[in-house]
Design an enzyme around this catalytic site. Sequence first.
Site, PDB file in Angstrom:
ATOM      1  N   ASP A 160      14.540 -10.266  -1.834  1.00  0.00           N
ATOM      2  CA  ASP A 160      14.462 -10.998  -3.154  1.00  0.00           C
ATOM      3  C   ASP A 160      15.889 -11.366  -3.647  1.00  0.00           C
ATOM      4  O   ASP A 160      16.103 -12.406  -4.021  1.00  0.00           O
ATOM      5  CB  ASP A 160      14.000 -10.018  -4.170  1.00  0.00           C
ATOM      6  CG  ASP A 160      12.642  -9.367  -3.636  1.00  0.00           C
ATOM      7  OD1 ASP A 160      11.532 -10.036  -3.802  1.00  0.00           O
ATOM      8  OD2 ASP A 160      12.755  -8.059  -3.240  1.00  0.00           O
ATOM      9  N   HIS A 188       9.789  -4.691  -6.262  1.00  0.00           N
ATOM     10  CA  HIS A 188       9.538  -5.776  -5.173  1.00  0.00           C
ATOM     11  C   HIS A 188       8.310  -6.436  -5.654  1.00  0.00           C
ATOM     12  O   HIS A 188       7.158  -6.033  -4.802  1.00  0.00           O
ATOM     13  CB  HIS A 188       9.830  -5.204  -3.888  1.00  0.00           C
ATOM     14  CG  HIS A 188       9.220  -6.158  -2.881  1.00  0.00           C
ATOM     15  ND1 HIS A 188      10.172  -7.527  -2.542  1.00  0.00           N
ATOM     16  CD2 HIS A 188       8.335  -6.504  -1.837  1.00  0.00           C
ATOM     17  CE1 HIS A 188       9.410  -8.248  -1.697  1.00  0.00           C
ATOM     18  NE2 HIS A 188       8.432  -7.656  -1.364  1.00  0.00           N
TER      19      HIS A 188
HETATM   20  P1  NAD Z   1       1.833  -6.435  10.531  1.00  0.00           P
HETATM   21  O1  NAD Z   1       0.609  -6.339  10.277  1.00  0.00           O
HETATM   22  O2  NAD Z   1       2.213  -7.634  11.159  1.00  0.00           O
HETATM   23  O3  NAD Z   1       2.610  -5.315  11.009  1.00  0.00           O
HETATM   24  C1  NAD Z   1       2.519  -3.942  10.754  1.00  0.00           C
HETATM   25  C2  NAD Z   1       2.445  -3.048  11.736  1.00  0.00           C
HETATM   26  O4  NAD Z   1       2.196  -1.779  11.183  1.00  0.00           O
HETATM   27  C3  NAD Z   1       0.964  -3.240  12.726  1.00  0.00           C
HETATM   28  O5  NAD Z   1       1.487  -3.372  13.908  1.00  0.00           O
HETATM   29  C4  NAD Z   1       0.222  -2.112  12.480  1.00  0.00           C
HETATM   30  O6  NAD Z   1      -0.416  -1.653  13.543  1.00  0.00           O
HETATM   31  C5  NAD Z   1       1.424  -1.087  11.894  1.00  0.00           C
HETATM   32  N1  NAD Z   1       0.638   0.185  11.363  1.00  0.00           N
HETATM   33  C6  NAD Z   1      -0.159   0.123  10.510  1.00  0.00           C
HETATM   34  N2  NAD Z   1      -0.366   1.319  10.128  1.00  0.00           N
HETATM   35  C7  NAD Z   1       0.727   2.304  10.736  1.00  0.00           C
HETATM   36  C8  NAD Z   1       1.012   3.441  10.759  1.00  0.00           C
HETATM   37  N3  NAD Z   1       0.460   4.592  10.151  1.00  0.00           N
HETATM   38  N4  NAD Z   1       2.377   3.982  11.637  1.00  0.00           N
HETATM   39  C9  NAD Z   1       3.026   3.081  12.104  1.00  0.00           C
HETATM   40  N5  NAD Z   1       2.538   1.761  12.182  1.00  0.00           N
HETATM   41  C10 NAD Z   1       1.504   1.352  11.518  1.00  0.00           C
HETATM   42  O7  NAD Z   1       2.835  -6.710   9.184  1.00  0.00           O
HETATM   43  P2  NAD Z   1       4.223  -7.158   8.822  1.00  0.00           P
HETATM   44  O8  NAD Z   1       4.156  -8.713   8.473  1.00  0.00           O
HETATM   45  O9  NAD Z   1       5.186  -6.629   9.775  1.00  0.00           O
HETATM   46  O10 NAD Z   1       4.461  -6.577   7.163  1.00  0.00           O
HETATM   47  C11 NAD Z   1       4.727  -5.243   7.543  1.00  0.00           C
HETATM   48  C12 NAD Z   1       4.858  -4.521   5.993  1.00  0.00           C
HETATM   49  O11 NAD Z   1       5.935  -5.175   5.389  1.00  0.00           O
HETATM   50  C13 NAD Z   1       3.696  -5.084   5.021  1.00  0.00           C
HETATM   51  O12 NAD Z   1       3.446  -3.995   4.184  1.00  0.00           O
HETATM   52  C14 NAD Z   1       4.397  -6.200   4.263  1.00  0.00           C
HETATM   53  O13 NAD Z   1       3.780  -6.291   3.112  1.00  0.00           O
HETATM   54  C15 NAD Z   1       5.761  -5.637   3.917  1.00  0.00           C
HETATM   55  N6  NAD Z   1       6.790  -6.516   3.486  1.00  0.00           N
HETATM   56  C16 NAD Z   1       7.826  -6.037   2.723  1.00  0.00           C
HETATM   57  C17 NAD Z   1       8.785  -6.924   2.392  1.00  0.00           C
HETATM   58  C18 NAD Z   1       9.909  -6.590   1.220  1.00  0.00           C
HETATM   59  O14 NAD Z   1      10.713  -7.369   1.167  1.00  0.00           O
HETATM   60  N7  NAD Z   1       9.850  -5.268   0.776  1.00  0.00           N
HETATM   61  C19 NAD Z   1       8.866  -8.523   2.954  1.00  0.00           C
HETATM   62  C20 NAD Z   1       7.822  -8.911   3.675  1.00  0.00           C
HETATM   63  C21 NAD Z   1       6.907  -7.949   4.373  1.00  0.00           C
HETATM   64  C1  LMR Z   2       7.581 -10.550   0.611  1.00  0.00           C
HETATM   65  O1  LMR Z   2       8.120 -10.602  -0.328  1.00  0.00           O
HETATM   66  O2  LMR Z   2       7.782 -11.848   1.306  1.00  0.00           O
HETATM   67  C2  LMR Z   2       6.540  -9.736   0.948  1.00  0.00           C
HETATM   68  O3  LMR Z   2       6.695  -8.477   0.201  1.00  0.00           O
HETATM   69  C3  LMR Z   2       5.145 -10.387   1.112  1.00  0.00           C
HETATM   70  C4  LMR Z   2       4.449 -10.155  -0.188  1.00  0.00           C
HETATM   71  O4  LMR Z   2       3.478  -9.629  -0.081  1.00  0.00           O
HETATM   72  O5  LMR Z   2       4.547 -10.604  -1.279  1.00  0.00           O
END
Ligand code: NAD
Ligand code: LMR
Length: 332
Positions: A160, A188
């Site tokens: 962000d 977030h």
């Molecule tokens: P994704 O679904 O492509 O990957 C997530 C992975 O986690 C998958 O491979 C899944 O099998 C695995 N997983 C599920 N449960 C698990 C467990 N208990 N232990 C280990 N692995 C496990 O998702 P993504 O696009 O890579 O996003 C991952 C996370 O990050 C999501 O929660 C998303 O909302 C978050 N995210 C946060 C931010 C931020 O700025 N904080 C930004 C983008 C995404």
């Molecule tokens: C993001 O900020 O891109 C991620 O946290 C995805 C979402 O759920 O908004």
Amino acid sequence: MAKEPMRVLVTGAAGQIGYALVPMIARGVMLGADQPLILHMLDIPQAAEALNGVKMELVDAAFPLLKGIVATTDVVEACTGVNVAVMVGGFPRKDGMERKDVMSKNVSIYKSQASALEAHAAPNCKVLVVANPANTNALILKEFAPSIPEKNITCLTRLDHNRALGQIAERLNVQVTDVKNAIIWGNHSSTQYPDVNHATVKTPSGEKPVRELVANDEWLNTEFISTVQQRGAAIIKARKQSSALSAASSACDHIRDWLLGTPEGTFVSMGVYSDGSYGVPVGLIYSFPVTCSGGEWTIVQGLPIDEFSRKKMDATAQELSEEKTLAYSCLN
Ligand code: NAD
Ligand code: LMR
């Protein structure tokens, strides 16, 4: 003399952020170009084959800094001896879902992984939670890993923060590296408060406040804020998947600055355990402006807060308090 390898855990490593993140780490973007590392990658059994594919690609890429790979579905093996843990594993938000919708699935993962980290990670392991709801997952991890120092558990709001810098740079048609000291306060989520009251831009005649250069308080107080708040949703709408490369890159920024320090005069945003600074309730993981030195973050103190900011900082704290209550109800 060559440095000893550090062990870095990435959970959810077979997912889309994982796929963008592990090559960045293996190239030295996170820990520095002279820091060898052993990568620990965890995913669930259903993703084991894909995880093995990522491992094969890491071998094929022949990264000079990468001294070993542990790819596993066993949480104890994954956590053993790690110095840095980047917690990406979980279920992402899909189009039309709010973060609260993913809460119940994700907080129980963070409760159980807290215990594994507490028991098996290296002393002083630094933890970054990326998976949403990131602040509340980090709080659950902290509460169920009481022997990990609370200062070692953080969540990602650097994405962000970087989005805010990017919007200002586009608006002023300047390099993003010339913009600094934006702040993300709070969650977030769409209640976060992107604050440019202390942000500056490097110009040929010195550093100038963003508010002076943009000279449009209306845009800064409305469209700028909502664009940053809603950027995650806009990416999901456009890509049909949540942000991945920008999340991965920002996770590297977060850990690099934490371990290696922030430049003089620059602060960044990190979700950290509130000590009550700026009137934010203790007991929340809240995004603050921080500086880092010697592997420790410190909340920037003494910034003047106007009434507009106060309201927005309180609103996002309120949402975090509600998320905390909801998280505990999901765990019961
Ligand atoms: P994704 O679904 O492509 O990957 C997530 C992975 O986690 C998958 O491979 C899944 O099998 C695995 N997983 C599920 N449960 C698990 C467990 N208990 N232990 C280990 N692995 C496990 O998702 P993504 O696009 O890579 O996003 C991952 C996370 O990050 C999501 O929660 C998303 O909302 C978050 N995210 C946060 C931010 C931020 O700025 N904080 C930004 C983008 C995404
Ligand atoms: C993001 O900020 O891109 C991620 O946290 C995805 C979402 O759920 O908004």
